[in-house]
Design a protein around this motif. Structure first.
Motif, PDB file in Angstrom:
ATOM      1  N   PHE A   1       0.867  -1.026  -0.006  1.00 31.85           N
ATOM      2  CA  PHE A   1       0.138   0.059  -0.111  1.00 31.85           C
ATOM      3  C   PHE A   1       0.742   1.262   0.018  1.00 31.85           C
ATOM      4  O   PHE A   1       0.399   2.166  -0.938  1.00 31.85           O
ATOM      5  N   HIS A   2       1.919   1.439   0.761  1.00 30.08           N
ATOM      6  CA  HIS A   2       2.843   2.395   0.842  1.00 30.08           C
ATOM      7  C   HIS A   2       3.470   2.647  -0.473  1.00 30.08           C
ATOM      8  O   HIS A   2       3.610   3.749  -0.849  1.00 30.08           O
ATOM      9  N   HIS A   3       3.927   1.470  -1.369  1.00 26.81           N
ATOM     10  CA  HIS A   3       4.482   1.615  -2.633  1.00 26.81           C
ATOM     11  C   HIS A   3       3.422   2.218  -3.566  1.00 26.81           C
ATOM     12  O   HIS A   3       3.970   3.015  -4.462  1.00 26.81           O
TER      13      HIS A   3
ATOM     14  N   ASP B   1      -8.659   8.310 -22.978  1.00 28.45           N
ATOM     15  CA  ASP B   1     -10.072   8.864 -23.631  1.00 28.45           C
ATOM     16  C   ASP B   1     -10.272   8.177 -25.086  1.00 28.45           C
ATOM     17  O   ASP B   1     -11.337   8.042 -25.308  1.00 28.45           O
ATOM     18  N   ASP B   2      -9.167   7.660 -25.525  1.00 32.36           N
ATOM     19  CA  ASP B   2      -9.430   6.943 -26.852  1.00 32.36           C
ATOM     20  C   ASP B   2      -9.802   5.568 -26.608  1.00 32.36           C
ATOM     21  O   ASP B   2      -9.683   4.689 -27.710  1.00 32.36           O
ATOM     22  N   GLY B   3      -9.728   4.834 -25.369  1.00 30.97           N
ATOM     23  CA  GLY B   3     -10.002   3.505 -25.244  1.00 30.97           C
ATOM     24  C   GLY B   3      -8.771   2.918 -25.100  1.00 30.97           C
ATOM     25  O   GLY B   3      -8.981   1.526 -24.845  1.00 30.97           O
ATOM     26  N   SER B   4      -7.502   3.373 -25.287  1.00 33.92           N
ATOM     27  CA  SER B   4      -6.427   2.725 -24.960  1.00 33.92           C
ATOM     28  C   SER B   4      -6.058   2.366 -23.446  1.00 33.92           C
ATOM     29  O   SER B   4      -6.466   3.145 -22.647  1.00 33.92           O
ATOM     30  N   VAL B   5      -5.229   1.302 -23.101  1.00 36.55           N
ATOM     31  CA  VAL B   5      -5.094   0.967 -21.764  1.00 36.55           C
ATOM     32  C   VAL B   5      -3.346   0.575 -21.653  1.00 36.55           C
ATOM     33  O   VAL B   5      -3.103  -0.122 -22.652  1.00 36.55           O
ATOM     34  N   GLU B   6      -2.697   1.119 -20.733  1.00 40.86           N
ATOM     35  CA  GLU B   6      -1.525   0.546 -20.478  1.00 40.86           C
ATOM     36  C   GLU B   6      -1.380   0.405 -18.989  1.00 40.86           C
ATOM     37  O   GLU B   6      -1.831   0.658 -18.192  1.00 40.86           O
ATOM     38  N   ARG B   7      -0.469  -0.988 -18.871  1.00 42.33           N
ATOM     39  CA  ARG B   7      -0.394  -1.662 -17.767  1.00 42.33           C
ATOM     40  C   ARG B   7       1.112  -1.665 -17.130  1.00 42.33           C
ATOM     41  O   ARG B   7       1.913  -1.825 -18.258  1.00 42.33           O
ATOM     42  N   THR B   8       1.404  -1.243 -16.059  1.00 37.42           N
ATOM     43  CA  THR B   8       2.870  -1.353 -15.407  1.00 37.42           C
ATOM     44  C   THR B   8       2.859  -1.978 -14.412  1.00 37.42           C
ATOM     45  O   THR B   8       2.309  -1.771 -13.335  1.00 37.42           O
ATOM     46  N   TYR B   9       3.604  -3.316 -14.248  1.00 29.33           N
ATOM     47  CA  TYR B   9       3.770  -4.257 -13.242  1.00 29.33           C
ATOM     48  C   TYR B   9       4.753  -3.907 -12.347  1.00 29.33           C
ATOM     49  O   TYR B   9       5.900  -3.944 -12.776  1.00 29.33           O
ATOM     50  N   LEU B  10       4.594  -3.704 -11.009  1.00 30.27           N
ATOM     51  CA  LEU B  10       5.502  -3.314 -10.212  1.00 30.27           C
ATOM     52  C   LEU B  10       5.981  -4.156  -8.947  1.00 30.27           C
ATOM     53  O   LEU B  10       4.899  -4.748  -8.079  1.00 30.27           O
ATOM     54  N   HIS B  11       6.970  -4.316  -8.547  1.00 31.21           N
ATOM     55  CA  HIS B  11       7.476  -5.269  -7.356  1.00 31.21           C
ATOM     56  C   HIS B  11       7.525  -4.228  -6.233  1.00 31.21           C
ATOM     57  O   HIS B  11       8.518  -3.036  -6.450  1.00 31.21           O
ATOM     58  N   TYR B  12       6.906  -4.274  -5.204  1.00 33.23           N
ATOM     59  CA  TYR B  12       7.043  -3.484  -4.163  1.00 33.23           C
ATOM     60  C   TYR B  12       8.249  -3.769  -3.036  1.00 33.23           C
ATOM     61  O   TYR B  12       8.194  -2.985  -2.171  1.00 33.23           O
ATOM     62  N   SER B  13       8.601  -5.086  -3.154  1.00 27.85           N
ATOM     63  CA  SER B  13       9.793  -5.074  -2.037  1.00 27.85           C
ATOM     64  C   SER B  13      11.076  -4.917  -2.540  1.00 27.85           C
ATOM     65  O   SER B  13      11.363  -4.897  -4.110  1.00 27.85           O
TER      66      SER B  13
END
Length: 306
Positions: A58-60, A294-306
């Motif tokens: 949560f802090h990350h 707003d054009d319907g596109s999506v980007e994902r970034t996967y992050l390691h919190y440790s």
């Protein structure tokens, strides 16, 4: 100016093909509608490591320079309620709410996971048996629902159905919910981009990770890993091109599938290998940041919190 002078001047001009339209201004750049954090499969218990790790996650999330507006929890908040008595389940939910109160300031939108369902056999007569307890503690009002946020339509599905014996579950969207889903999509403006969340994946290759799923030289993917009525959902989604993304958890693995205009994201797990190790298969414990445009596109970034 005489005719000869006019023709001479025209000959010096660059040739213009009448079949080509004149250049117009460049299209407007897309704008981000919203950023949120996908936090799923936390599988919290009252023990120190899960509580401290979820707090760290949560802090990350909240310490991101570009901070998300809210948290979308993909389900399996607690370690397990399927086979636990009331006292054990209560302690897990207490642990979750203790961490949320102390370490999180962002709104949370929940999706029910299979381990959030109270399936303890001796509790069948208890009014909280099944999904009622999770719905109440998540404060979501219903096991499936939809809402609008910053120009996007979010649909949260209940993908977990208890088997007739109530001792295990299968992944599917039940007929009542399917009827509601069809109606919800029908009344949504076709120009409004839609994001769908289910705990169990709708469409994912993660079911192929295990040799145990190969039987008699055939792949056998249990409906507890991928929804049993995925073909019906894929046909429905094809009728609504404004469905842009479908998110899931459950598998503790990271993948992405693009099919018929929809991007399916499976998003790892905060608990990794159920707190036994930081990595499950080849996916490290983490969470995802999603940017919707707003054009319907999506980007994902996967992050390691440790």
């Amino acid at each position: 100016m005489n005719r000869r002078t006019i023709l001479k001047s025209a000959a010096l001009l660059p040739f213009v093909n009448p079949s080509i339209e004149p250049a117009t201004s460049a299209p407007m750049a897309r704008k981000r509608s919203i950023r949120f954090a996908y936090v799923g499969d936390t599988h919290i218990t009252p023990e120190a490591k899960p509580m401290e790790s979820v707090a760290k996650c949560f802090h990350h999330v909240q310490n991101q320079k570009d901070k998300p507006a809210f948290v979308l929890h993909g389900g399996d908040v607690i370690m397990d309620a399927l086979k636990q008595d009331r006292d054990a389940v209560q302690k897990q939910w207490d642990a979750w709410h203790t961490v949320v109160k102390a370490d999180n300031s962002l709104p949370i939108e929940y999706c029910i996971g299979n381990h959030d369902v109270w399936g303890y056999e001796q509790a069948k007569t208890d009014p909280m048996y099944g999904k009622k307890w999770a719905v109440d503690l998540m404060k979501i009002g219903n096991r499936y629902r939809s809402f609008d946020r910053n120009g996007w339509h979010f649909i949260i599905l209940d993908s977990v159905q208890l088997t007739p014996s109530n001792t295990w579950y299968t992944g599917s969207i039940d007929p009542e919910q399917m009827e509601w889903l069809r109606g919800d999509l029908a009344k949504t403006n076709p120009k409004t981009p839609v994001l769908i969340l289910s705990h169990i994946p709708i469409f994912s290759p993660t079911g192929f990770f295990s040799e145990q799923n190969i039987k008699d030289e055939k792949w056998t993917i249990p409906a507890a890993l991928v929804l049993s009525n995925t073909p019906e959902l894929l046909k429905l989604f094809y009728q609504h091109p404004n469905i842009k993304a479908a998110l899931s958890g459950h598998m503790h693995l990271l993948d992405r599938v693009d099919y018929n205009g929809v991007t399916y994201f499976c998003n790892g797990a905060v608990c990794g290998n159920w707190w036994k190790a930081d990595t499950y298969q080849q996916t490290k414990a983490g969470y995802a940041l999603f940017d919707l445009y707003d054009d319907g596109s999506v980007e994902r970034t996967y992050l390691h919190y440790s």
